[in-house]
Motif scaffolding. Structure first.
Motif, PDB file in Angstrom:
ATOM      1  N   GLU A  46      10.626   6.499   6.891  1.00  0.00           N
ATOM      2  CA  GLU A  46      10.054   5.275   7.534  1.00  0.00           C
ATOM      3  C   GLU A  46       9.907   4.057   6.751  1.00  0.00           C
ATOM      4  O   GLU A  46       9.413   3.766   5.704  1.00  0.00           O
ATOM      5  CB  GLU A  46       8.554   5.918   7.896  1.00  0.00           C
ATOM      6  CG  GLU A  46       7.555   4.775   8.786  1.00  0.00           C
ATOM      7  CD  GLU A  46       6.349   5.522   9.077  1.00  0.00           C
ATOM      8  OE1 GLU A  46       5.427   4.687   9.273  1.00  0.00           O
ATOM      9  OE2 GLU A  46       6.260   6.569   8.998  1.00  0.00           O
ATOM     10  N   TYR A  47      10.635   3.134   7.386  1.00  0.00           N
ATOM     11  CA  TYR A  47      10.969   1.801   6.536  1.00  0.00           C
ATOM     12  C   TYR A  47       9.591   1.094   6.310  1.00  0.00           C
ATOM     13  O   TYR A  47       9.545   0.405   5.265  1.00  0.00           O
ATOM     14  CB  TYR A  47      11.757   0.933   7.224  1.00  0.00           C
ATOM     15  CG  TYR A  47      11.269   0.156   8.404  1.00  0.00           C
ATOM     16  CD1 TYR A  47      10.870  -1.293   8.234  1.00  0.00           C
ATOM     17  CD2 TYR A  47      11.411   0.843   9.641  1.00  0.00           C
ATOM     18  CE1 TYR A  47      10.490  -1.844   9.399  1.00  0.00           C
ATOM     19  CE2 TYR A  47      10.654   0.029  10.811  1.00  0.00           C
ATOM     20  CZ  TYR A  47      10.569  -1.139  10.649  1.00  0.00           C
ATOM     21  OH  TYR A  47       9.675  -1.932  11.597  1.00  0.00           O
ATOM     22  N   ALA A  48       8.801   1.470   7.205  1.00  0.00           N
ATOM     23  CA  ALA A  48       7.278   0.680   7.210  1.00  0.00           C
ATOM     24  C   ALA A  48       6.432   1.642   6.107  1.00  0.00           C
ATOM     25  O   ALA A  48       4.981   1.199   6.494  1.00  0.00           O
ATOM     26  CB  ALA A  48       6.818   0.149   8.355  1.00  0.00           C
ATOM     27  N   TYR A  49       6.697   2.428   5.617  1.00  0.00           N
ATOM     28  CA  TYR A  49       5.658   3.402   4.718  1.00  0.00           C
ATOM     29  C   TYR A  49       4.637   2.691   4.152  1.00  0.00           C
ATOM     30  O   TYR A  49       3.491   2.899   4.078  1.00  0.00           O
ATOM     31  CB  TYR A  49       6.492   4.265   4.189  1.00  0.00           C
ATOM     32  CG  TYR A  49       5.429   5.441   3.779  1.00  0.00           C
ATOM     33  CD1 TYR A  49       5.165   6.488   4.686  1.00  0.00           C
ATOM     34  CD2 TYR A  49       5.071   5.635   2.523  1.00  0.00           C
ATOM     35  CE1 TYR A  49       4.514   7.562   4.276  1.00  0.00           C
ATOM     36  CE2 TYR A  49       3.972   6.665   2.161  1.00  0.00           C
ATOM     37  CZ  TYR A  49       3.651   7.723   3.274  1.00  0.00           C
ATOM     38  OH  TYR A  49       2.940   8.558   2.938  1.00  0.00           O
ATOM     39  N   PHE A  50       4.958   1.526   3.398  1.00  0.00           N
ATOM     40  CA  PHE A  50       3.907   1.134   2.817  1.00  0.00           C
ATOM     41  C   PHE A  50       3.016   0.364   3.389  1.00  0.00           C
ATOM     42  O   PHE A  50       1.684   0.443   3.010  1.00  0.00           O
ATOM     43  CB  PHE A  50       4.525  -0.381   1.691  1.00  0.00           C
ATOM     44  CG  PHE A  50       5.607   0.315   0.733  1.00  0.00           C
ATOM     45  CD1 PHE A  50       4.889   0.772  -0.470  1.00  0.00           C
ATOM     46  CD2 PHE A  50       6.770  -0.155   0.690  1.00  0.00           C
ATOM     47  CE1 PHE A  50       5.776   1.254  -1.579  1.00  0.00           C
ATOM     48  CE2 PHE A  50       7.561   0.406  -0.277  1.00  0.00           C
ATOM     49  CZ  PHE A  50       6.935   0.776  -1.449  1.00  0.00           C
ATOM     50  N   GLN A  51       2.904  -0.069   4.643  1.00  0.00           N
ATOM     51  CA  GLN A  51       2.197  -0.672   5.650  1.00  0.00           C
ATOM     52  C   GLN A  51       1.370   0.474   6.086  1.00  0.00           C
ATOM     53  O   GLN A  51       0.207   0.413   6.318  1.00  0.00           O
ATOM     54  CB  GLN A  51       2.574  -1.380   6.644  1.00  0.00           C
ATOM     55  CG  GLN A  51       3.292  -2.600   6.158  1.00  0.00           C
ATOM     56  CD  GLN A  51       4.836  -2.471   5.927  1.00  0.00           C
ATOM     57  OE1 GLN A  51       5.260  -1.606   5.367  1.00  0.00           O
ATOM     58  NE2 GLN A  51       5.535  -3.614   6.168  1.00  0.00           N
TER      59      GLN A  51
END
Length: 303
Positions: free
Chosen positions: A79-84
């Motif tokens: 998931e590329y937006a895992y930090f968010q």
């Protein structure tokens, strides 16, 4: 083949059972270096938004000397937006577990513990810890609590009032375990528990997470899960290589950074589609294909 069930599968199926809390308690005790006691799982809105998300995330109320609230997230998807996603998870806990009308001094401490089975960001370590500090832009000093605040909140620093984040990049661990935490990371990565490993919770895992305790149907589903992990890792490596190649070609052709980003995403998206087509041809269920590739069930049905 290991004699023990992988932790990511156990989290979905077994560790939600109170009788097996000792495994999670041992893991948290090792990571946080404080004796952790789980009180209960929390049925929040946030972990019921999607069926897949519900089984990849566990919110639980745990107790140390201060009655700390901890969030554990297990995530297999690339998931590329895992930090968010991490930020969203902690924000939901902070707001959901304070009663309306209570003062802000009642906001609970939150730990977001993320065990990721994919390459998240760029870094050389396997365990990362993040916390909030306020640093002066002129003097470079860290803003501290007043004596009254330290006494009232029973903490020493401002960062102890804010959510803290742990990221364990378990796939990157490829060495002999030397510490209790490394023993846990080795198990998280491989599903194996060496005889000499004595980290808190691993003895409980040896006793309660044995393959021979699973039914025939459970074993069948578990082995399918292992097959999906192999495919997932192959997908990630392929996407990364092809995305980089297409990104470089696109960037050279257009002569600007946007070309690299577009090429990367185009390469990844096409590889996801091709992998979905292959898995669909082999009879994988649509939801499993969606979980592995990140495509929506609607997109898969159109392939």
């Amino acid at each position: 083949m290991s004699n023990y069930i992988r932790f990511d599968w156990a989290m979905k199926r077994l560790l939600r059972n109170k009788a097996n809390f000792a495994v999670l308690e041992g893991f948290l005790t090792t990571l946080l270096r404080d004796r952790i006691k789980i009180q209960k799982l929390l049925e929040s809105e946030s972990n019921q938004e999607e069926e897949f998300d519900k089984y990849n995330r566990v919110d639980l109320l745990a107790e140390d000397s201060k009655g700390t609230l901890l969030l554990i997230e297990i995530q297999n998807n690339n998931e590329y937006a895992y930090f968010q996603r991490m930020l969203f998870g902690t924000s939901k806990l902070v707001t959901e577990y304070i009663n309306r009308g209570e003062g802000y001094d009642k906001v609970r401490k939150v730990y977001s513990i993320n065990i990721v089975y994919f390459s998240l960001g760029h870094g050389k370590d396997i365990v990362y810890h993040g916390k909030t500090e306020f640093r002066g832009i002129h003097q470079n000093d860290i803003l501290e609590l007043s004596p009254f605040q330290r006494q009232t909140f029973k903490v020493d620093t401002v960062s102890q009032l804010y959510p803290e984040y742990y990221i364990l990049k378990v796939n990157d661990f490829n060495q002999v375990a030397q510490t209790p935490l490394e023993e846990w990371i080795y198990y998280l990565n491989t599903g194996e528990i060496p005889d000499q490993a004595q980290a808190p919770g691993l003895n409980a895992a040896r006793e309660r997470l044995k393959l021979d305790r699973m039914s025939k149907d459970e074993l069948k589903a578990y082995y399918r899960h292992l097959d999906n992990i192999v495919i997932l890792r192959d997908n990630i490596n392929t996407e990364r290589a092809e995305g980089r190649a297409e990104g470089r070609a696109e960037g050279k052709a257009e002569g600007r950074a946007e070309g690299i980003a577009e090429g990367l995403e185009a390469g990844r998206q096409e590889e996801r589609r091709q992998n979905a087509i292959r898995m669909k041809a082999k009879g994988f269920p649509t939801q499993d294909i969606a979980d592995i590739t990140g495509l929506s069930p609607e997109e898969i049905d159109r392939l």
